[in-house]
Write an enzyme that holds these catalytic residues in place. Sequence first.
Site, PDB file in Angstrom:
ATOM      1  N   MET A   1       0.820  -1.207   0.000  1.00 51.82           N
ATOM      2  CA  MET A   1       0.000   0.000   0.000  1.00 51.82           C
ATOM      3  C   MET A   1       0.856   1.261   0.000  1.00 51.82           C
ATOM      4  SD  MET A   1      -3.555  -0.138   0.588  1.00 51.82           S
ATOM      5  CE  MET A   1      -4.123   0.619   2.107  1.00 51.82           C
ATOM      6  N   GLU A   2       1.919   1.254   0.769  1.00 50.67           N
ATOM      7  CA  GLU A   2       2.690   2.479   0.955  1.00 50.67           C
ATOM      8  C   GLU A   2       3.592   2.818  -0.224  1.00 50.67           C
ATOM      9  OE1 GLU A   2       2.288   4.639   3.178  1.00 50.67           O
ATOM     10  OE2 GLU A   2       1.238   3.638   4.815  1.00 50.67           O
ATOM     11  N   THR A   3       4.291   1.818  -0.758  1.00 49.20           N
ATOM     12  CA  THR A   3       5.298   2.132  -1.787  1.00 49.20           C
ATOM     13  C   THR A   3       5.327   1.142  -2.944  1.00 49.20           C
ATOM     14  OG1 THR A   3       7.046   0.864  -0.664  1.00 49.20           O
ATOM     15  CG2 THR A   3       6.807   3.208  -0.063  1.00 49.20           C
TER      16      THR A   3
END
Length: 264
Positions: free
Chosen positions: A124-126
């Site tokens: 999700m983040e990167t």
Amino acid sequence: MRLSLFSSVFCICLAGPALAAPCGNTSAGFAAWKNDFAREARKAGVKKPGLQALQNAQYASRTISADRNQKSFRYTLERFMELRGSTTIVAQGRKRKARNREFYAALERKYGVPAGILIAIHGMETAFGHFMGDSQIVPAITTLAYDCRRADFFLPHAIGALKLVDQGAITAATRGAKHGELGHTQFLPGNALQYGVDWGGDGRVDFYDMADALASTANFLRKKGWKKGKGYQPGEPNYAVLKQWNAATVYQQSLAIMGADIDR
């Protein structure tokens, strides 16, 4: 860089009215604010490299624009997961878990956090480290600390970023997300300073190294109350802990769904 020793004094240094540099809503007062903030940063223990990074920081207009125009958390759960590419995250996440099974098992043994949640956060983040941001961290986080909208929230993270510069974990030029988050799982600098883990054992915490970043993420969740062996779906003990990572309900819901799908 060993970060946990600082956690006991971190809040003390930043508590109360000590950080009294006046905020602003345009770039006009940023230079004067930096001068005031430098004095407070020095009192909080920031040393020459961090102070130099602060002095060189330019007002981050792109960060302010992004902060004023956040839309993704207004979507429905279904739309949010679609935009975040949940199907791809789950499919790739299962493969990543299979390729690194012992690594994730070791993290779970030590911190109690199952692979699915860590992999879902990473995706999700990167997108699993494929895009860790294109904004310089120090200008971004200091601009947010200066901006009146959420200055109190970002001031400790600005101090954290300058201390990370002091410790060599980042430089004045290191890039992250527009709100100053850094590394594979996008830690805010104050959290990076407090919860970082040197999983690789090389004497420094590197949030741009996957192992250090995921171990730090697991450590963060454990310190926020994660209970080993307990569930993380709605109504289960660890579901509320997901909100400590990101306060948006759709994000919390998405992590629970994707984590379970990856671990299935």
